[in-house]
Design an enzyme around this catalytic site. Sequence first.
Site, PDB file in Angstrom:
ATOM      1  N   CYS A 168       0.874  -1.149  -0.046  1.00  0.00           N
ATOM      2  CA  CYS A 168      -0.177  -0.038  -0.125  1.00  0.00           C
ATOM      3  C   CYS A 168       0.992   1.375   0.002  1.00  0.00           C
ATOM      4  O   CYS A 168       0.329   2.086  -0.589  1.00  0.00           O
ATOM      5  CB  CYS A 168      -0.830   0.191   1.262  1.00  0.00           C
ATOM      6  SG  CYS A 168      -0.233  -0.306   2.817  1.00  0.00           S
ATOM      7  N   CYS A 219      30.500  29.189  12.164  1.00  0.00           N
ATOM      8  CA  CYS A 219      31.079  28.740  13.103  1.00  0.00           C
ATOM      9  C   CYS A 219      31.125  29.140  14.469  1.00  0.00           C
ATOM     10  O   CYS A 219      31.098  30.477  14.678  1.00  0.00           O
ATOM     11  CB  CYS A 219      32.935  28.744  12.837  1.00  0.00           C
ATOM     12  SG  CYS A 219      33.947  27.837  13.776  1.00  0.00           S
ATOM     13  N   CYS A 241      35.083  30.787  15.493  1.00  0.00           N
ATOM     14  CA  CYS A 241      35.759  31.889  14.763  1.00  0.00           C
ATOM     15  C   CYS A 241      34.699  32.798  14.019  1.00  0.00           C
ATOM     16  O   CYS A 241      35.139  33.732  13.384  1.00  0.00           O
ATOM     17  CB  CYS A 241      36.752  31.389  13.832  1.00  0.00           C
ATOM     18  SG  CYS A 241      35.862  30.335  12.516  1.00  0.00           S
ATOM     19  N   CYS A 288      35.349  23.251  10.067  1.00  0.00           N
ATOM     20  CA  CYS A 288      35.585  24.598   9.719  1.00  0.00           C
ATOM     21  C   CYS A 288      36.880  24.711   9.003  1.00  0.00           C
ATOM     22  O   CYS A 288      37.983  24.348   9.593  1.00  0.00           O
ATOM     23  CB  CYS A 288      35.452  25.382  10.953  1.00  0.00           C
ATOM     24  SG  CYS A 288      35.897  26.975  10.784  1.00  0.00           S
ATOM     25  N   HIS A 303      -1.460   1.589   7.382  1.00  0.00           N
ATOM     26  CA  HIS A 303      -1.910   1.514   6.131  1.00  0.00           C
ATOM     27  C   HIS A 303      -1.843   2.812   5.399  1.00  0.00           C
ATOM     28  O   HIS A 303      -2.072   4.125   5.916  1.00  0.00           O
ATOM     29  CB  HIS A 303      -3.431   1.053   6.098  1.00  0.00           C
ATOM     30  CG  HIS A 303      -3.893   0.925   4.451  1.00  0.00           C
ATOM     31  ND1 HIS A 303      -3.511  -0.121   3.883  1.00  0.00           N
ATOM     32  CD2 HIS A 303      -5.002   1.649   4.048  1.00  0.00           C
ATOM     33  CE1 HIS A 303      -4.152   0.025   2.824  1.00  0.00           C
ATOM     34  NE2 HIS A 303      -5.272   0.753   2.825  1.00  0.00           N
TER      35      HIS A 303
END
Length: 973
Positions: A349, A499, A502, A837, A917
């Site tokens: 189904c 980041c 930084c 990074c 179902h």
Amino acid sequence: MESHCSQEKEVASGSDSEASNSTGNGESEKLPSYSEQCETISPLLRPTLQSGDVWYLLDLKWYQQWQRFVGYDKWNNMNAGEESSRPGPINLSALYDGGCTDKLKEHMVDELDYFLVPAVVWEKLISWYGMAEGQEPIKRHVVEQGMFVKHCRVEVYLMPLKLMLQGKGEDSALTRQFSRADTVQHLLDVMKEMFKIDSETECRVWNRYISSKSEEIAKMTETLMDSGLYDNQTVMLEAKNADGTWPKGESNYGLLSTSSSQNSNLGRAAKTDGSLPSTSLLSSRSSQEESGAAKASASTAPSTASAESSSSKSSGIFSRNFWSLGGSSSSSSSSTRGLCGLSNLGNTCFMNSALQCLSNTPDLTHYFLRGQHQKELNHDNPLGMKGLIATAYGDLLDEMWSARSSVAAPRNFKYNVGKFAPQFSGYAQHDSQELLAFLLDGLHEDLNRIKKKPYVEVKSSDGSNDEAVAKEAWENHLKRNDSVVVDTFQGQFKSRLVCPDCSLVSITFDPFMYLQVPLPTNKKRKMSVTVVRSDLSVRPLQLCVSVPKSGSIGNLLEEVARLCDMRPERLVLADVYGCRFHKVFKNTNSVSNIMDRDNIVAYELGCPVAATSPSGKMALLHLYNRRERKSMYGGAYKPSTTTISMELFAYPQMLCVSREDTTTHASLLSAVLEHLRPVLRQPRSANVPSGGTLLELAKDSEVPMNDDEDNTVDDVAHGNTEQAMDDANEDANQNSSQKDAQSADSDLFSMCFINTAGTYEISKLKESISVKLASENYISLDWQSDRSLDTEEMLTPERHASLNNGVKEPTKVLQLEDCLELFLTEEQLGEKDPWYCPRCKEHRRAFKKFDLWKLPKVLVIQLKRFSYNSFWRDKIDAPVRFPVEGLNLAEYCSQKENAMYDLHAVSNHYGGMGGGHYTAYAKNEGTGEWYHFDDSSVRPINPEVIQSRAAYVLFYTRRDAESSEASDDSSKE
């Protein structure tokens, strides 16, 4: 937990950790030490799957118990080797459906309900532990699936088939189970034996996939899976008459696996009434089916050549009368194209739902019905599927839109999908979105117009020139990916990463094919808990607690204590399964370790839990109730030294006792009886007056000795000898009643130390031997009669007011816009998926945010209703309101473009995790009406019912796409 070693020395005579193991089948073998078992089994558990190998199913709970006993997990082996952890005989009762040993429960999941072990491991375990009485091993084979991508898996669920003899009614069919790797020849041999047909008699096997249609399965070397059979399919056996004729006449249509065989049979495939066999089984298509205007021939079918030529001629024939077929159609009655149901081939189904949604996506369907895919098939794409997926899908669409039949069987399509995605080759339930994702990707690679993909470098931006970077990224994408799927379904994300250390900003522009949006839900989880008081005269209480989904067991117990006015430090939480403690939780454990289906019980102790630590003065008793196991004839198994003829019943109990005061059998028995007194139910004896339990009567019959002596002396002193004799007789009767009651109490049950599963006896508790309790002890109460215990009182909890609102979260209507906003909200990456990074040269948990940059013609939105981890699975049933017309995404899209969408299809899911179902709602382009597609059933619906809590995947078409498609139609005409 302390070791039971000292306990064994005190109570048992000669008990040893390497003693012969009692088994359910009367056999025994010297059990290796727990460390030797771990060393023996560990390297054998994960061999490479080889086709034909034999594997066995273990109940996951039994396997986890064995792991604890042998210290399999090095980080959790402090209690390894303790006799209380010994798993006992292998028990598979939890895997059987209703106790039937040849049928498994439905929808079980590997490593959630059962654990698979290779034959060599099973043989070791069965020789060490034996098997529970009256059970059969669950043996399964490894089967190989896929044609180009080989994939081996253990076939846990066999294929049930209904077998019948030609000339008999379907109600006479007998159900048998087969492996999907079995051949048709094996099926034929089994049917001959079943119906007592001579092995030399020539027979034919027929696939009755629809009650009114049968197809011969002609290739005997084909596997049952490859032959197109599915679960609960009716298969008919036809035996040749003695005069050499066939009862059904000569075969005019057969199911053959090779294309050459199909082509050679196509010319004679027409039936006498002019109808054609299912085109999902034949690669060629008829001219009537393609053009939608040619008249059907009542006596002959088109040749292969004409079928092939019609495929090329049909390109460009797509007028408004395409949608409705009148007198010129190949159907004898007027019908509407596209309103064709799909047969459920056995848990398919999910596939039918996805196919109906795609079938009613105009842009894609127009492309296939014009035959455009034939011109763009990319057979050599190493990432593609040799054009087979696109061809199979095109054939299926042809049949669904021919208006020739109200039901199509997508067997050929499923077969081809299974070649390249073995996870879909079986008959297990899957996710409609997963099938959709595979199908769109497969169609794209099969129809990719780029024959040789150039190398392109992915570039990132700092946000200063997004327009140029986005345009270049999309152009680079099209250099490698150019197909009708890209044209129709793909848009572009703007992905921003920052980041946290930084502050570097990285922006990339990536393609997407669908949006997977989360649902805003409560961060708390509702759980059902049964509370058992330390005073058993108070009936157990079932309540509903709400705790943070990331909370601990300690949080849960605090909430239980608040609702019940109890002290949380005296509560212990356990998962009770099969009348035993499957797991006793620590307060630091996470509530995510608890599944919704677990039976969670909070036990109140008579002392703080901390007092039962190894250094504490109290001992915690885990009390199991056992009774004689009854045989199938209604008697009891004869007890022996090698067979434990006991089974668990009723709720287990927890009890705290003093380790210093409980050193004898009598003191332990007294403490247990005192705890159980409220739930004891005893028949009256001739020596015991009516009114109360034996234990109560014994206590009520105690009379102070000083008072008795004074009364007797007074009576004699006053010459009342007769009164004195009567008093003396009464005292004797009372003392006799007390002794009889105490003796009866001690005969209610015997006690022994057992393992945590209650399947292995460590040592008997005897009156003559002293008892030394550990901090935690598992003790079985082996009842002489289970009628002595009021199990109804123990097992029928009262309902707390917290249950009035239900265990599930209160219904909250969500808006699609809320889901989209949550999807586009910035979030921090998890610990397991950090970002590298380039400036820090380290992986960081960056902050990530998506934005919609370029929108596709057809937007597919998946509502992420399912969430799960290693222990817990959940489905969010909250209704989501979404526009049927006029979904405006302008505020979410960075580009200034038309962002108005109208809904054209919905994939629905009903039920919970691991089952349920799938159906589909879809709008037919020809009629403009909405229809409900439920496997083979198709019926019109009111658009008001579309917005339901079952909605799972939404399909939207952009309004400018509709207008451009209409102009494209007119230009092609």
